[in-house]
Design a protein around this motif. Structure first.
Motif, PDB file in Angstrom:
ATOM      1  N   GLN A   1       6.017  14.639   1.407  1.00  0.00           N
ATOM      2  CA  GLN A   1       5.875  13.186   1.436  1.00  0.00           C
ATOM      3  C   GLN A   1       5.012  12.707   2.598  1.00  0.00           C
ATOM      4  OE1 GLN A   1       9.761  11.457   1.115  1.00  0.00           O
ATOM      5  NE2 GLN A   1       9.820  11.882  -1.089  1.00  0.00           N
ATOM      6  N   GLY A   2       3.871  13.366   2.770  1.00  0.00           N
ATOM      7  CA  GLY A   2       2.912  12.905   3.773  1.00  0.00           C
ATOM      8  C   GLY A   2       3.234  13.311   5.190  1.00  0.00           C
ATOM      9  N   ARG A   3       4.255  14.106   5.381  1.00  0.00           N
ATOM     10  CA  ARG A   3       4.585  14.553   6.733  1.00  0.00           C
ATOM     11  C   ARG A   3       4.642  16.064   6.759  1.00  0.00           C
ATOM     12  NH1 ARG A   3       7.910   9.964   6.958  1.00  0.00           N
ATOM     13  NH2 ARG A   3       7.267   8.588   8.645  1.00  0.00           N
ATOM     14  N   ILE A   4       4.309  16.630   7.931  1.00  0.00           N
ATOM     15  CA  ILE A   4       4.425  18.074   8.094  1.00  0.00           C
ATOM     16  C   ILE A   4       5.876  18.400   8.423  1.00  0.00           C
ATOM     17  CG2 ILE A   4       3.696  20.054   9.453  1.00  0.00           C
ATOM     18  CD1 ILE A   4       1.138  19.206   8.671  1.00  0.00           C
ATOM     19  N   MET A   5       6.473  19.259   7.611  1.00  0.00           N
ATOM     20  CA  MET A   5       7.868  19.617   7.824  1.00  0.00           C
ATOM     21  C   MET A   5       7.968  20.809   8.758  1.00  0.00           C
ATOM     22  SD  MET A   5       9.908  17.691   6.083  1.00  0.00           S
ATOM     23  CE  MET A   5       8.954  16.210   6.287  1.00  0.00           C
ATOM     24  N   GLU A   6       7.054  21.707   8.585  1.00  0.00           N
ATOM     25  CA  GLU A   6       7.168  22.949   9.331  1.00  0.00           C
ATOM     26  C   GLU A   6       5.812  23.637   9.305  1.00  0.00           C
ATOM     27  OE1 GLU A   6      10.603  24.891   8.051  1.00  0.00           O
ATOM     28  OE2 GLU A   6      10.611  26.377   9.634  1.00  0.00           O
ATOM     29  N   SER A   7       5.456  24.282  10.412  1.00  0.00           N
ATOM     30  CA  SER A   7       4.225  25.052  10.381  1.00  0.00           C
ATOM     31  C   SER A   7       4.352  26.227  11.329  1.00  0.00           C
ATOM     32  CB  SER A   7       3.032  24.177  10.761  1.00  0.00           C
ATOM     33  OG  SER A   7       3.171  23.709  12.081  1.00  0.00           O
ATOM     34  N   GLY A   8       3.622  27.270  11.050  1.00  0.00           N
ATOM     35  CA  GLY A   8       3.684  28.455  11.891  1.00  0.00           C
ATOM     36  C   GLY A   8       3.182  29.672  11.155  1.00  0.00           C
ATOM     37  N   PRO A   9       3.248  30.840  11.786  1.00  0.00           N
ATOM     38  CA  PRO A   9       2.796  32.064  11.141  1.00  0.00           C
ATOM     39  C   PRO A   9       3.654  32.362   9.911  1.00  0.00           C
ATOM     40  CG  PRO A   9       3.163  32.410  13.486  1.00  0.00           C
ATOM     41  CD  PRO A   9       3.686  31.060  13.173  1.00  0.00           C
TER      42      PRO A   9
ATOM     43  N   HIS B   1       0.830  -1.194   0.000  1.00  0.00           N
ATOM     44  CA  HIS B   1       0.000   0.000   0.000  1.00  0.00           C
ATOM     45  C   HIS B   1       0.871   1.252   0.000  1.00  0.00           C
ATOM     46  CE1 HIS B   1       0.843   0.489   4.323  1.00  0.00           C
ATOM     47  NE2 HIS B   1       0.870  -0.822   4.295  1.00  0.00           N
ATOM     48  N   VAL B   2       0.265   2.376  -0.373  1.00  0.00           N
ATOM     49  CA  VAL B   2       0.964   3.660  -0.388  1.00  0.00           C
ATOM     50  C   VAL B   2       0.455   4.497   0.767  1.00  0.00           C
ATOM     51  CG1 VAL B   2       1.333   5.774  -1.672  1.00  0.00           C
ATOM     52  CG2 VAL B   2       1.199   3.611  -2.872  1.00  0.00           C
ATOM     53  N   ASP B   3       1.366   5.054   1.560  1.00  0.00           N
ATOM     54  CA  ASP B   3       0.950   5.963   2.621  1.00  0.00           C
ATOM     55  C   ASP B   3       0.959   7.374   2.071  1.00  0.00           C
ATOM     56  OD1 ASP B   3       0.693   4.030   4.643  1.00  0.00           O
ATOM     57  OD2 ASP B   3       2.877   3.935   4.816  1.00  0.00           O
ATOM     58  N   ALA B   4      -0.245   7.928   1.886  1.00  0.00           N
ATOM     59  CA  ALA B   4      -0.321   9.283   1.358  1.00  0.00           C
ATOM     60  C   ALA B   4      -0.081  10.298   2.475  1.00  0.00           C
ATOM     61  CB  ALA B   4      -1.673   9.521   0.710  1.00  0.00           C
ATOM     62  N   LEU B   5      -0.639  10.038   3.641  1.00  0.00           N
ATOM     63  CA  LEU B   5      -0.419  10.907   4.800  1.00  0.00           C
ATOM     64  C   LEU B   5       0.059  10.033   5.950  1.00  0.00           C
ATOM     65  CD1 LEU B   5      -3.597  13.181   4.645  1.00  0.00           C
ATOM     66  CD2 LEU B   5      -1.287  13.782   3.960  1.00  0.00           C
ATOM     67  N   LYS B   6       1.149  10.466   6.589  1.00  0.00           N
ATOM     68  CA  LYS B   6       1.732   9.627   7.635  1.00  0.00           C
ATOM     69  C   LYS B   6       1.637  10.310   8.986  1.00  0.00           C
ATOM     70  CE  LYS B   6       5.017   8.335   4.067  1.00  0.00           C
ATOM     71  NZ  LYS B   6       6.298   8.737   3.490  1.00  0.00           N
ATOM     72  N   GLY B   7       0.449  10.630   9.415  1.00  0.00           N
ATOM     73  CA  GLY B   7       0.300  11.247  10.719  1.00  0.00           C
ATOM     74  C   GLY B   7       0.458  12.760  10.652  1.00  0.00           C
ATOM     75  N   VAL B   8      -0.587  13.423  10.146  1.00  0.00           N
ATOM     76  CA  VAL B   8      -0.514  14.862   9.923  1.00  0.00           C
ATOM     77  C   VAL B   8      -1.384  15.582  10.947  1.00  0.00           C
ATOM     78  CG1 VAL B   8      -1.256  16.673   8.345  1.00  0.00           C
ATOM     79  CG2 VAL B   8       0.027  14.724   7.489  1.00  0.00           C
ATOM     80  N   GLY B   9      -0.864  16.649  11.512  1.00  0.00           N
ATOM     81  CA  GLY B   9      -1.660  17.471  12.416  1.00  0.00           C
ATOM     82  C   GLY B   9      -1.533  18.928  12.035  1.00  0.00           C
ATOM     83  N   LEU B  10      -2.645  19.632  12.012  1.00  0.00           N
ATOM     84  CA  LEU B  10      -2.593  21.078  11.767  1.00  0.00           C
ATOM     85  C   LEU B  10      -3.850  21.704  12.326  1.00  0.00           C
ATOM     86  CD1 LEU B  10      -4.659  21.941   9.206  1.00  0.00           C
ATOM     87  CD2 LEU B  10      -2.916  20.767   7.916  1.00  0.00           C
ATOM     88  N   ARG B  11      -3.859  23.018  12.358  1.00  0.00           N
ATOM     89  CA  ARG B  11      -5.051  23.698  12.845  1.00  0.00           C
ATOM     90  C   ARG B  11      -5.386  24.839  11.892  1.00  0.00           C
ATOM     91  NH1 ARG B  11      -3.065  28.177  17.232  1.00  0.00           N
ATOM     92  NH2 ARG B  11      -1.463  29.038  15.874  1.00  0.00           N
TER      93      ARG B  11
END
Lengths: 332, 654
Positions: free
Chosen positions: B258-266, B40-50
């Motif tokens: 690649q399905g992971r959040i690298m960086e997030s912020g303002p 199987h292909v993992d499109a999202l590997k545990g993503v969190g955002l708001r």
């Protein structure tokens, strides 16, 4: 729009004219005419022919005139409903065809309705449940339906109906009603007979239509506008019915053009096997015996239905599909 | 590297989680995978955002990063074979806990349907296919109203017309009864926005809403989205790959790779202090204005041109006698004069009478020179005629009038008239690199066959020599010899484009026409291809006609730039002049509409509030004269602008 319908209808006239010329000269192509083959048939049987009567008939129907003159007689007659005289039956064509025409229309209409009523739900189910066991099963049945020739199915059904139930399933009504005026008894006799040819003739068509509806729907189901509709909160069934199915309908409508002539000429072999009182077997017989007015009328009628069918589907498409109605070309 | 990334991400995430009570949408540890025949292909590997209420959150990533899958999953619109886990919490004042968990709701059930369209609206990349062509705009806009708010037919129409005028239609009543295909792409995207916002959702998910649009239209749509977002106090989750768009409209940024959040912020933090190497790399890979002449883009994965191999390949491919010619070659390689082409529509081709209004020409009196060894950029929006020009140069389209003279030192050749041997020779001299690397390579030929086909056609060398040339070409573009026996589908988009370039190089041409060579590629790959083209030009002394709608890319590549509008070249000048001192109002508008990935140079949204800034109506009189009165005026230093013959140059420049 209105202009388009008018222009489109007028375009039929030259088409029909060309067809009538073709039909007439193709019928005239084989050497001799009906009377010659009639006389030689009588001679072969060792009977003497009444040449005086035949000459009289020849003169009456203008067979001593040049072809062009006869063509215009024929076309002119058709324009006011006189389709000529069937030499074989010794009756005007109108009377020969008589009942058969509307029986054919009835049979074909019921067959088409049967096809649609069965094909639509199955096609939708197959498309929405792609690659499920149900889809595979229905596909399998459908392929059998396409692969088995109608007349074969008819023979098989006749055989088993005889063996198991001891009934003959031929004909469209009980024989005592033939050439009787319409009555409740006759109607009920027709209705009790008609479903067998409907099922037999409709099988292949249904299967083919299921395949096409499935393919068309599958194309549409993954289009962006379907997702858009779902993103609006529309119920999945309503999404299906309002958008992709509506798109897939276009090919049903374009089909009308080919359905109408198939109604008259279609399923001859089945009709012969089941000895149905439709026009198919009669057309074949008329062509064999060079019964030119009968055959010519049939061919003209088929051509007319084709042209009308295409006209109907063209006009229906412009009403139903705004891309055709408002697209480049027709709006000007 | 990935390890640090997750730590980084989680640190920032915890920071966000503190403020949960105010979040409109919270995505927690969402995983999506698609079963394949093999695994199987993992499109999202545990993503969190708001997503904060009333703010624009940008979700940035390259193709395949999983950003669109996330957008669909929030709405429950992911394909039904996808396996999903995690939580998506949407603030809902009416729920007892204050939030609804969307992933737990039955698929396509009543509850999730009540949220779709009413609380969360969605718009897509392709305005062309997002509408059903068989239903009117009004029908499709009011549909959401009919589902969620039982109002009378009259009120539905009123609400829809209000919404249509809000998104910038001047005659909403007319648009209501129109069909989608009667509107242009930009107008359709406006209608799409109206459709998504009719029930005043608190969140709009916009999946690449401007990617398919021209840059000026993009500026309009971005302006509109920002304006509506403020007016309706709505949150937007903006899914995009374009950092320029992000810098201009978003409040918060989430970078997905690649399905992971690298960086997030303002947005301030992300652009001024990017932490993650991926993001830093991405920033360095984007061409931006004001790059100095020698500056190079830094692709995420660099491709070195193997100079020696390249020279072998080209040496093999060249016919014997060309080397001697190079000396006396004239400065101008290709000279185009007064090229015109009008396409007839099918109707007009069949009409007995001349149509009352002549169709607008696709190319109208185009003249330019391409000098030996330079890169001429040709810029314009879709439909301006730039592709038609390239097709005429390739003899794929016959112009109605004009001349094209090619001269590589062996005497001038009339490109449009060449026949027989002349034409065959010309075919080897002008090559093309196409926009779409997928459809421009035959899927049924191996890469080796693709590359040797031009050599076979023109009978260059023996079969063994051809094979050597192909190997050398593959080496030169950074693909190994093993690539020779593989088929195009086993290569990525960037690799395929490199194969396309190698094919164009195979015959050692004098001129290469590049028609939007990077617009179908991801940002990181784009830099790679641009650098490859630049290196090849330097090493081989190639001449390019570089066609693009992306001004930043042209700025990076070109020595001179020609701007095309409505079939005419409205301005042509050296690169710096066009970028710093444009004269023609269209060039100015085009430059103003480019979203820079730079917080200091934001779009001037006021310019694009109406659509009028971009039409010729508001141009100075000198630029709006009859076509016959217009002529290219010389402003010095090779800077020409199309204006009224008698226009005052000082006035134009002001």
């Amino acid at each position: 729009m209105f202009r388009y319908v008018i222009l489109r209808s007028l375009a039929m006239i030259p088409t029909l004219f060309l067809i009538s010329v073709l039909v007439f000269f193709i019928i005239e192509l084989p050497p001799g005419d009906y009377f010659e083959s009639y006389v030689s048939e009588l001679r072969a049987l060792g009977e003497s022919a009444d040449l005086a009567e035949i000459d009289m008939l020849r003169e009456r129907y203008g067979f001593d005139q040049p072809q062009v003159v006869r063509y215009f007689w024929w076309v002119g007659g058709m324009l006011h409903g006189d389709f000529g005289y069937s030499f074989e039956y010794r009756l005007p064509v109108n009377e020969v065809v008589g009942d058969r025409l509307w029986l054919t229309v009835l049979l074909s209409t019921v067959t088409i309705l049967f096809t649609w009523i069965i094909a639509f739900p199955i096609g939708i189910y197959s498309a929405t449940h792609k690659y499920s066991w149900g889809d595979y099963g229905l596909t399998f049945l459908g392929l059998i339906g396409i692969a088995v020739p109608n007349f074969m199915l008819a023979l098989v059904m006749m055989y088993f109906a005889n063996i198991w139930f001891g009934v003959s399933i031929g004909n469209l009504m009980d024989q005592q009603f033939l050439n009787e005026p319409m009555s409740w008894a006759k109607l009920s006799s027709i209705l009790s007979h008609i479903w067998i040819p409907v099922v037999i003739i409709g099988t292949a068509g249904t299967a083919a239509m299921v395949r096409r509806l499935r393919a068309n729907l599958l194309d549409e189901l993954h289009k962006q506008y379907v997702t858009t509709a779902r993103a609006k909160g529309l119920h999945p069934t309503k999404v299906l019915l309002k958008y992709p199915l509506r798109m897939a309908l276009n090919f049903f409508i374009s089909d009308i053009g080919s359905i109408l002539p198939a109604m008259i000429s279609g399923a001859e072999v089945t009709a012969i096997v089941l000895s149905l009182e439709t026009t198919g077997p009669m057309l074949i017989r008329a062509l064999q015996s060079q019964d030119m007015y009968l055959a010519g009328s049939f061919l003209m009628f088929l051509a007319f239905l084709t042209v009308i069918g295409v006209l109907i589907s063209d006009i229906a498409l412009t009403f139903l599909d705004p891309r055709i109605r408002l697209g480049k070309g027709s709006s000007k | 590297m990935i390890q640090t990334a997750e730590e980084n991400g989680s640190v920032r995430m915890t920071g966000q989680l503190l403020g949960t009570s105010t979040d409109l949408l919270r995505v927690e540890d969402v995983k999506v995978s698609f079963p394949l025949a093999t695994g199987h292909v993992d499109a999202l590997k545990g993503v969190g955002l708001r997503v904060l209420p009333g703010k624009i959150t940008a979700l940035v990533g390259e193709s395949g990063s999983g950003k669109s899958v996330l957008g669909q999953t929030i709405m429950g619109l992911q394909p039904d074979y996808a396996r999903v886990s995690g939580k998506v919490l949407l603030a809902d004042p009416s729920a007892p806990s204050g939030t609804v968990e969307l992933l737990g709701l039955p698929r396509d059930g009543r509850q999730i349907r009540a949220i779709r369209g009413s609380k969360i609206g969605m718009i897509f990349q392709e305005p062309m296919t997002s509408f059903s062509a068989l239903h009117t705009i009004g029908n499709q806009i009011t549909e959401a109203l009919r589902i969620h708010e039982p109002v009378s037919a009259k009120e539905q129409r009123e609400r829809a017309e209000d919404m249509l005028s809000l998104v910038g239609f001047t005659k909403p009543g007319k648009v209501f009864d129109m069909y989608p295909f009667e509107l242009s792409g930009g107008m359709r995207q406006r209608a799409m926005i109206a459709m998504a916002l009719i029930c005043s959702p608190s969140l709009l998910i916009a999946d690449e809403p401007t990617t398919a649009l021209d840059v000026t239209i993009q500026a309009q749509i971005l302006t509109l989205l920002r304006d509506l977002q403020q007016r309706m106090n709505m949150a937007i989750l903006l899914i995009t790959h374009d950092l320029g768009v992000v810098a201009n409209v978003s409040d918060e940024v989430v970078v997905l790779y690649q399905g992971r959040i690298m960086e997030s912020g303002p947005v301030e933090d992300i652009f001024r202090r990017p932490q993650h190497p991926y993001l830093k790399g991405l920033m360095a890979a984007i061409p931006h204005f004001g790059m100095a002449q020698g500056d190079r883009l830094r692709p995420l994965r660099d491709i070195k041109v193997d100079h020696d191999k390249l020279m072998t390949a080209i040496g093999n491919a060249k016919p014997m006698d060309t080397a001697s010619r190079q000396h006396e070659a004239p400065e101008v390689l290709l000279s185009v004069r007064n090229l015109s082409k009008t396409y007839q529509t099918r109707d007009q081709a069949w009409a007995f009478r001349k149509p009352s209004a002549a169709p607008a020409p696709a190319v109208d009196g185009v003249s330019f020179d391409i000098r030996r060894g330079e890169c001429l950029g040709l810029v314009g929006e879709s439909g301006c005629g730039k592709t038609t020009v390239s097709k005429i140069l390739m003899r794929a389209v016959t112009p109605d009038a004009g001349s094209v003279i090619y001269d590589d030192g062996s005497g001038p050749v009339d490109v449009l008239e060449a026949k027989g041997d002349d034409l065959q020779r010309l075919r080897t001299q002008i090559q093309m690199v196409f926009q779409d690397p997928v459809s421009s390579l035959s899927p049924r030929m191996t890469v080796g066959n693709i590359l040797s086909e031009p050599l076979d056609i023109h009978r260059r060398g023996t079969p063994a020599q051809r094979r050597d040339t192909v190997d050398a070409l593959l080496g030169a573009i950074g693909l190994g010899q093993s690539a020779r026996h593989r088929y195009p589908h086993s290569f990525s988009g960037g690799q395929r484009q490199r194969i396309g370039i190698a094919r164009a190089l195979a015959l050692a041409p004098g001129l290469i026409v590049c028609d939007e060579p990077v617009s179908a590629l991801d940002v990181s790959v784009q830099a790679q291809i641009l650098n490859l083209l630049k290196d090849l030009q330097k090493d081989l002394g190639l001449t390019y006609l570089f066609i693009s709608h992306n001004l930043a890319v042209v700025d990076y590549m070109a020595d001179r730039v020609a701007v095309m509008w409505a079939g005419r070249i409205v301005e042509i000048a050296p690169r710096e002049t066009i970028m710093t001192a444009p004269v023609h109002p269209y060039t100015k508008a085009l430059l103003a509409a480019v979203p820079y990935p730079d917080l200091e140079r934001r779009l001037d949204f006021a310019t694009f509030a109406g659509s009028s800034a971009l039409t010729s109506v508001n141009w100075a009189a000198a630029f709006r004269a009859e076509a016959s009165q217009m002529a290219p005026l010389d402003l010095g230093n090779g800077h020409f602008v199309l204006a009224h013959k008698s226009a005052d140059m000082a006035e134009l420049k002001s």
